[in-house]
Motif scaffolding. Structure first.
Motif, PDB file in Angstrom:
ATOM      1  N   HIS A 103     -47.903 124.033   1.070  1.00  0.00           N
ATOM      2  CA  HIS A 103     -47.915 122.196   0.625  1.00  0.00           C
ATOM      3  C   HIS A 103     -47.105 121.594   1.833  1.00  0.00           C
ATOM      4  N   ILE A 104     -47.807 122.158   2.140  1.00  0.00           N
ATOM      5  CA  ILE A 104     -47.745 121.373   4.466  1.00  0.00           C
ATOM      6  C   ILE A 104     -48.962 120.621   4.998  1.00  0.00           C
ATOM      7  N   ARG A 105     -49.096 119.240   4.818  1.00  0.00           N
ATOM      8  CA  ARG A 105     -50.023 118.441   5.087  1.00  0.00           C
ATOM      9  C   ARG A 105     -49.765 117.937   6.826  1.00  0.00           C
ATOM     10  N   PRO A 106     -50.480 118.630   7.947  1.00  0.00           N
ATOM     11  CA  PRO A 106     -50.479 117.844   8.665  1.00  0.00           C
ATOM     12  C   PRO A 106     -51.384 116.309   8.648  1.00  0.00           C
ATOM     13  N   ASP A 107     -50.632 115.664   9.738  1.00  0.00           N
ATOM     14  CA  ASP A 107     -50.807 113.963   9.131  1.00  0.00           C
ATOM     15  C   ASP A 107     -51.003 113.705  11.372  1.00  0.00           C
ATOM     16  N   VAL A 108     -50.240 114.293  12.278  1.00  0.00           N
ATOM     17  CA  VAL A 108     -50.710 113.068  12.727  1.00  0.00           C
ATOM     18  C   VAL A 108     -50.816 114.520  14.110  1.00  0.00           C
ATOM     19  N   THR A 109     -51.921 115.052  15.350  1.00  0.00           N
ATOM     20  CA  THR A 109     -51.759 115.191  15.902  1.00  0.00           C
ATOM     21  C   THR A 109     -51.020 114.955  17.362  1.00  0.00           C
ATOM     22  N   VAL A 110     -50.273 115.017  18.198  1.00  0.00           N
ATOM     23  CA  VAL A 110     -49.380 114.453  19.346  1.00  0.00           C
ATOM     24  C   VAL A 110     -49.743 115.654  20.212  1.00  0.00           C
ATOM     25  N   ALA A 111     -51.059 114.405  21.879  1.00  0.00           N
ATOM     26  CA  ALA A 111     -50.966 115.126  22.659  1.00  0.00           C
ATOM     27  C   ALA A 111     -50.014 114.735  23.458  1.00  0.00           C
ATOM     28  N   VAL A 112     -50.012 115.737  24.672  1.00  0.00           N
ATOM     29  CA  VAL A 112     -48.232 115.931  25.469  1.00  0.00           C
ATOM     30  C   VAL A 112     -48.742 116.429  26.455  1.00  0.00           C
ATOM     31  N   GLY A 113     -48.283 115.664  27.806  1.00  0.00           N
ATOM     32  CA  GLY A 113     -48.723 116.060  29.593  1.00  0.00           C
ATOM     33  C   GLY A 113     -48.451 115.462  30.276  1.00  0.00           C
ATOM     34  N   PHE A 114     -48.208 115.366  31.833  1.00  0.00           N
ATOM     35  CA  PHE A 114     -48.049 114.838  32.487  1.00  0.00           C
ATOM     36  C   PHE A 114     -48.683 114.023  32.999  1.00  0.00           C
ATOM     37  N   VAL A 115     -48.787 112.539  33.091  1.00  0.00           N
ATOM     38  CA  VAL A 115     -49.366 111.641  33.621  1.00  0.00           C
ATOM     39  C   VAL A 115     -50.132 111.197  34.706  1.00  0.00           C
ATOM     40  N   PRO A 116     -50.698 111.814  35.529  1.00  0.00           N
ATOM     41  CA  PRO A 116     -51.545 111.858  37.381  1.00  0.00           C
ATOM     42  C   PRO A 116     -50.833 110.518  37.715  1.00  0.00           C
ATOM     43  N   PRO A 117     -50.559 110.353  38.736  1.00  0.00           N
ATOM     44  CA  PRO A 117     -50.099 109.158  39.422  1.00  0.00           C
ATOM     45  C   PRO A 117     -50.988 108.034  39.523  1.00  0.00           C
ATOM     46  N   SER A 118     -52.215 107.956  39.047  1.00  0.00           N
ATOM     47  CA  SER A 118     -52.907 106.164  39.084  1.00  0.00           C
ATOM     48  C   SER A 118     -53.933 106.784  38.032  1.00  0.00           C
ATOM     49  N   PRO A 119     -53.317 106.534  36.165  1.00  0.00           N
ATOM     50  CA  PRO A 119     -53.912 106.837  35.096  1.00  0.00           C
ATOM     51  C   PRO A 119     -54.786 105.877  35.022  1.00  0.00           C
ATOM     52  N   PRO A 120     -56.140 106.139  34.393  1.00  0.00           N
ATOM     53  CA  PRO A 120     -56.766 105.314  34.248  1.00  0.00           C
ATOM     54  C   PRO A 120     -56.244 103.931  32.996  1.00  0.00           C
ATOM     55  N   ARG A 121     -56.437 102.596  33.793  1.00  0.00           N
ATOM     56  CA  ARG A 121     -56.036 101.509  32.269  1.00  0.00           C
ATOM     57  C   ARG A 121     -56.882 102.072  31.394  1.00  0.00           C
ATOM     58  N   ALA A 122     -56.322 100.987  30.342  1.00  0.00           N
ATOM     59  CA  ALA A 122     -56.860 101.344  28.844  1.00  0.00           C
ATOM     60  C   ALA A 122     -57.499 100.558  29.155  1.00  0.00           C
ATOM     61  N   ALA A 123     -58.286 101.382  27.592  1.00  0.00           N
ATOM     62  CA  ALA A 123     -59.769 101.508  28.325  1.00  0.00           C
ATOM     63  C   ALA A 123     -60.419  99.733  27.484  1.00  0.00           C
ATOM     64  N   ARG A 124     -59.321  99.150  25.999  1.00  0.00           N
ATOM     65  CA  ARG A 124     -58.923  98.678  24.697  1.00  0.00           C
ATOM     66  C   ARG A 124     -57.966  97.408  25.742  1.00  0.00           C
ATOM     67  N   GLY A 125     -58.519  96.672  24.565  1.00  0.00           N
ATOM     68  CA  GLY A 125     -57.007  95.091  24.686  1.00  0.00           C
ATOM     69  C   GLY A 125     -56.390  96.155  23.491  1.00  0.00           C
ATOM     70  N   PHE A 126     -55.821  94.935  23.427  1.00  0.00           N
ATOM     71  CA  PHE A 126     -53.958  95.043  22.570  1.00  0.00           C
ATOM     72  C   PHE A 126     -54.453  93.419  21.938  1.00  0.00           C
ATOM     73  N   THR A 127     -54.791  93.419  21.190  1.00  0.00           N
ATOM     74  CA  THR A 127     -54.907  92.090  19.942  1.00  0.00           C
ATOM     75  C   THR A 127     -54.279  92.033  19.062  1.00  0.00           C
ATOM     76  N   THR A 128     -53.437  91.671  18.560  1.00  0.00           N
ATOM     77  CA  THR A 128     -52.739  91.260  16.786  1.00  0.00           C
ATOM     78  C   THR A 128     -52.510  89.488  16.438  1.00  0.00           C
ATOM     79  N   ALA A 129     -53.730  90.069  15.183  1.00  0.00           N
ATOM     80  CA  ALA A 129     -53.891  88.440  14.546  1.00  0.00           C
ATOM     81  C   ALA A 129     -52.290  88.050  13.411  1.00  0.00           C
ATOM     82  N   VAL A 130     -51.713  87.104  13.791  1.00  0.00           N
ATOM     83  CA  VAL A 130     -50.126  86.674  14.039  1.00  0.00           C
ATOM     84  C   VAL A 130     -50.459  85.010  12.947  1.00  0.00           C
TER      85      VAL A 130
END
Ligand SMILES: Cc1cc2nc3c(=O)[nH]c(=O)nc-3n(C[C@H](O)[C@H](O)[C@H](O)COP(=O)(O)O)c2cc1C
Length: 165
Positions: free
Chosen positions: A126-153
Motif C-alpha cells: 500500500h506504499i507507493r514510491p513517488d520520487v527518489t531525491v539524490a542528496v549530497g555535498f556539491v563540489p566547489p565548482s559544480p557543472p553548469r546546468a545543461a538545459r535552459g529554463f523556459t516557461t510559456a506564460v
C-alpha cells in the motif's frame, strides 16, 4: 539539479533537516506522506544499478512515498491519482531549496519502475514510491546546468502574450 557530488557522507543532522523540509511541504491530508531515508552505501550502490534514472554519485537519497490506503480513505481517488503527486513535487521543491542552504544539492529522479523501487526499499503493497531525491555535498565548482529554463506564460487566455512589467 546536481548529478556530481563529493564523496563526503551526509551527516545525519543534515538528513534530519532535509526530512523536516520535505515534511513541511503541502500535504493533501496528514498521515499520507512517508519518507525513506537511504544512506547505506551498499543500498545506494544497488540503487545506481537498478534505477535507470539514478545517474549520479550521491551518497544518500530520500524516497518520497504515498500511503495509498490512507490517501483513498482520507480524500478519495483524486488524492491517490493526482493530489499526492502534487504533494510529492512540492516536497522535491522544498528539498532543493533546503539543500542550497546546507551546502547540499539534490537531483529529482523518477525514471525507474515502481516494482523495482518497491523491492529495493522493502515497501509494503500500500506504499507507493513517488520520487527518489539524490542528496549530497556539491563540489566547489559544480557543472553548469545543461538545459535552459523556459516557461510559456500567457495573459488571461492561452495564446495571448504576457508582457513583463
Ligand atoms: C519529475 C522529475 C523527474 C526527473 N527524473 C529524473 C531522472 O530520472 N534522472 C535524472 O537524472 N534527472 C531527473 N530529473 C531532473 C531533470 O532532468 C532536471 O530537472 C533537468 O535536467 C533540468 O535541470 P538541469 O538543467 O539542472 O539538469 C527529473 C526532474 C523532475 C522534475
Amino acid at each position: 539539479m546536481h548529478r556530481q557530488f563529493t564523496d563526503e557522507p551526509v551527516p545525519r543532522e543534515l538528513l534530519d533537516r532535509m526530512v523536516w523540509a520535505a515534511s513541511r511541504a503541502q500535504q493533501t491530508r496528514s498521515g499520507i506522506r512517508n519518507i525513506v531515508v537511504v544512506d547505506d552505501p551498499r543500498l545506494m550502490a544497488t540503487a545506481r544499478q537498478v534505477l535507470p534514472g539514478f545517474v549520479n554519485n550521491a551518497p544518500a537519497m530520500l524516497v518520497h512515498c504515498t500511503d495509498l490506503v490512507a490517501a483513498e480513505k482520507l480524500a478519495g481517488r483524486a488524492c491517490v491519482e493526482v493530489t499526492t503527486r502534487l504533494d510529492a513535487g512540492a516536497a522535491c521543491a522544498h528539498l532543493a531549496l533546503m539543500a542550497q542552504t546546507l551546502g547540499l544539492g539534490t537531483c529529482t529522479v523518477t525514471s525507474w519502475s515502481d516494482a523495482t523501487a518497491r523491492a529495493l526499499f522493502d515497501l509494503p503493497e500500500h506504499i507507493r514510491p513517488d520520487v527518489t531525491v539524490a542528496v549530497g555535498f556539491v563540489p566547489p565548482s559544480p557543472p553548469r546546468a545543461a538545459r535552459g529554463f523556459t516557461t510559456a506564460v500567457h495573459h488571461n487566455r492561452f495564446g495571448e502574450e504576457w508582457v513583463n512589467a
